[in-house]
Scaffold this motif. Structure first.
Motif: not given
Length: 713
Positions: A334-339, A532-536, A541-550, A606-610
């Motif tokens: 929590f502290a790291l992400r909320f910071r 290969l899949g994931t759910s989160f 930021g996470l979405l762009r990471f996974w998209q960058g992984c194909g 959020e529009p950015e995520l959309l």
């Protein structure tokens, strides 16, 4: 067990209370013998303010209140003298660790279990809840047994019904120069003063309080809330994941108010002059926007991050408090992400940590034991400077790893993820379908990936799962894509789902995460795994990471996750030919349906995520001639917005349009008005336009830009 031993045990409890310590009493043997022994122990100790986690009939024999493990939260705000845990009925790690914190100084945690030599093969009834009942061996339980065997402070009653008299004598003979008593520590007093200053001080200067269990955090919040009312504040709102979490806070606030208290209930206090300290559930607090000068958020790590941000921005003075090494979810994640949110929105925020316990003495053996058992203090390696040495990526088995390696790896997960619990550690070690990789630098763990194999169901079972007739534990992604996505192949084909991935802070942005994912992809190819899949929880930021992984978006959940407040996103990459066909079919179907679902289920996205999500979806067919004419008339003429809305939604799904939309200044306006169905009043309230006329003019300008960039329109 002999009478003399019970006498020694009574002496031990007296000595423990004086020294401010607590102990674990491990009772080993067959179920009924364990229960009979525990009943006799409790009866001899004559403790009545205790709790039995197990069957009611056993609790009644011992004269204790009874509860089940799944209802443990109701007792977290209480203080117990004895806690009996019937491990033969199951030991969920989160609940066990959490309730241990309810024991006060002098308390005993009596744990009924089989002999430790059998723990590795013991079929804990709690395993069925998580799919671990399919495993033949349980490394997590075997590790617990090894930790207990190496702890000299654990009081052990074996199958022969005896306990080492030497151990009893040593423990009961320990003396403390001064008798322990619960009292306000200087550290806690400083916190109370800081809380009051924050509540009376300038706006937009939030305070974040972190502490382990038993440090008096909630008591300090309650005392400060009362003093804020005495200093002139009219209302202090308190929120937490449940009303049970604030019982201690309200009790201490009531004691502090004393004669000034006029009314008291389980959810609030009112003074003789009408001032209030009120509890409000997080969702209700945000929905009703109740007025208050101060908002206190207790157990903040248990509240979705997006909600915490809304609380931060919704009231002038906000105080966040959370447990650092938590049992329901760690406060360090929590502290790291909320910071990041605090730094961006309120750069003048402050932090305070409580380290000295109040309900028991420093160095309490039970607290230290619980921490070792469940790696509550696990931390990632300290910041390591980027070195010239090559990072090594290797297949890794956490269940076989030395304790130092396991602690480092689990510490990475704790720091990188919003919630990481003892139950996650058990799942990681015990899941027979798990596969893991780690990245090392100079022999230290700097990255870790945890995945699990899913799917591979028979065609008949896969069809039943798709139809909603059957549910199969342990197949989260495969089952979801089959049932919600509508493709039985998602359950029939084999999938490797990435459960968690983490990289140490000092080594991020060096490509280690992608290297770990690539190692998993290579393993899929070698083992004949189809996807290969994931759910989160959806976060850009996470979405762009996974998209960058194909990986490609194939589904978004219709409901927000309770843990993060975010909509679950599911991504997939085809490995085999059949896997690629499945991924493409799921992506295409989602692309056809998601615009219709958007205003109903995802209007708050959020529009950015959309936009980030939409850019990776397959484009739909181009507009026909009539739609193109309407689009031109809207952009260059005076065709009405409502009449053109269906065409605006359709053009959004045309190839490359989302990429162009995301680059425009009014991209958020388009998302809110066109895609998410917001009213003009709501759009205006969000600060995206001055009103309907201004909003429509901005949309017309965007359409003209799209027409210019896309001659086919």
């Amino acid at each position: 067990m002999e009478l003399s031993e019970l006498t020694d045990l009574r002496s031990l409890v007296v000595a423990l209370a004086k020294s401010g310590q607590r102990r674990l009493v491990l009772v080993e043997g067959e179920p009924e013998r364990c229960r009979t022994r525990a009943v006799r122990l409790v009866q001899t100790l004559a403790e009545t303010d205790g709790l039995w986690v197990g069957e009611t009939v056993d609790a009644e024999r011992a004269g204790l209140a009874c509860t089940s493990a799944r209802k443990h939260r109701a007792y977290l705000g209480q203080e117990l003298s004895v806690l009996v845990w019937d491990g033969w009925k199951g030991t969920p790690p989160n609940a066990f660790a959490a309730l241990s914190g309810a024991l006060r100084a002098g308390g005993l945690l009596i744990w009924l279990m089989p002999p430790r030599a059998r723990w590795g093969g013991f079929a804990d009834p709690d395993y069925a809840r998580t799919g671990l009942d399919q495993a033949d061996h349980h490394p997590f339980a075997a590790r617990l047994a090894a930790v207990l065997s190496g702890d000299a402070w654990v009081l052990q009653f074996g199958e022969d019904s005896t306990c080492s008299k030497d151990a009893l004598a040593e423990l009961s003979g320990s003396k403390s120069p001064t008798a322990f008593r619960v009292q306000t520590t200087p550290e806690q007093q400083q916190l109370i003063e800081r809380l009051v200053r924050t509540g009376l001080g300038r706006r937009r200067r939030p305070l974040v309080v972190t502490a382990d269990r038993g440090r008096g955090k909630s008591a300090a919040l309650g005392i400060a809330a009362a003093r804020l009312l005495q200093s002139g504040r009219e209302r202090v709102l308190v929120t937490a994941p449940s009303a049970d979490n604030v019982a201690t806070l309200l009790r201490h606030a009531a004691d502090e108010l004393g004669a000034h208290l006029a009314q008291q209930s389980a959810t609030g206090l009112t003074t003789t002059t009408g001032q209030e300290v009120c509890y409000s559930p997080p969702a209700e607090l945000l929905d009703q926007k109740l007025p208050a000068e101060v908002v206190m958020v207790d157990e903040a790590a248990g509240i979705p991050a997006q909600w915490l941000r809304e609380m931060l921005l919704g009231w002038p003075r906000v105080i966040f408090a959370t447990t650092v090494h938590g049992y329901e979810g760690t406060g360090r994640g929590f502290a790291l992400r909320f910071r990041q949110v605090l730094d961006r929105e309120t750069p003048h925020w402050q932090q305070l940590n409580l380290s000295q316990p109040i309900r028991w003495a420093s160095g309490d053996p039970l607290e230290q034991l619980i921490s070792r058992l469940f790696l509550l203090s696990a931390d990632a390696p300290e910041n390591m400077p980027a070195a010239d040495a090559q990072v090594q990526i290797e297949h890794w088995s956490p269940e076989c790893a030395p304790e130092t390696e396991l602690t480092e790896a689990f510490g990475l997960l704790v720091n990188a993820h919003y919630r990481t619990t003892p139950a996650d550690l058990r799942q990681w070690l015990d899941d027979p379908r798990a596969m893991s990789w780690r990245a090392t630098l100079n022999g230290r763990t700097v990255g870790v990936l945890w995945a699990t194999r899913e799917g591979g169901l028979s065609p008949e079972l896969a069809e039943d799962v798709t139809a909603g007739k059957r549910r199969v534990r342990g197949h989260l992604l495969a089952q979801s894509l089959a049932n919600h996505g509508g493709f039985a192949d998602a359950a029939r084909l084999r999938t490797l789902r990435v459960v968690r991935i983490a990289v140490s802070e000092s080594q991020r942005r060096r490509g280690l995460g992608r290297q770990l994912v690539q190692a998993a992809r290579i393993a899929c190819q070698a083992e004949g795994i189809d996807t290969l899949g994931t759910s989160f929880g959806g976060e850009v930021g996470l979405l762009r990471f996974w998209q960058g992984c194909g990986l490609q978006v194939v589904r978004m959940g219709l409901r927000q996750e309770a843990s993060t407040g975010e909509f679950p996103l599911q991504l997939l990459a085809g490995i085999s030919a059949e896997g690629e066909q499945l991924q493409q079919a799921l992506s295409q179907r989602f692309a056809r349906h998601w615009l219709r679902l958007m205003p109903v289920h995802w209007s708050t996205l959020e529009p950015e995520l959309l936009l980030a999500m939409a850019r990776s979806l397959p484009g739909r067919k181009a507009l026909d001639h009539q739609d193109c004419q309407d689009l031109h008339r809207f952009g260059h003429g005076f065709r009405g917005y409502q009449l053109t809305l269906p065409v605006l939604q359709d053009v959004s799904a045309c190839p490359s349009v989302y990429e162009q939309l995301s680059l425009q200044a009014d991209a958020a306006l388009w998302c809110r008005a066109v895609l998410q169905g917001w009213s003009w009043a709501r759009v205006q309230h969000a600060g995206l336009c001055l009103g309907q006329r201004d909003g429509e003019q901005r949309l017309r300008a965007m359409v003209r830009a799209l027409i210019q960039q896309n001659p086919e329109l």
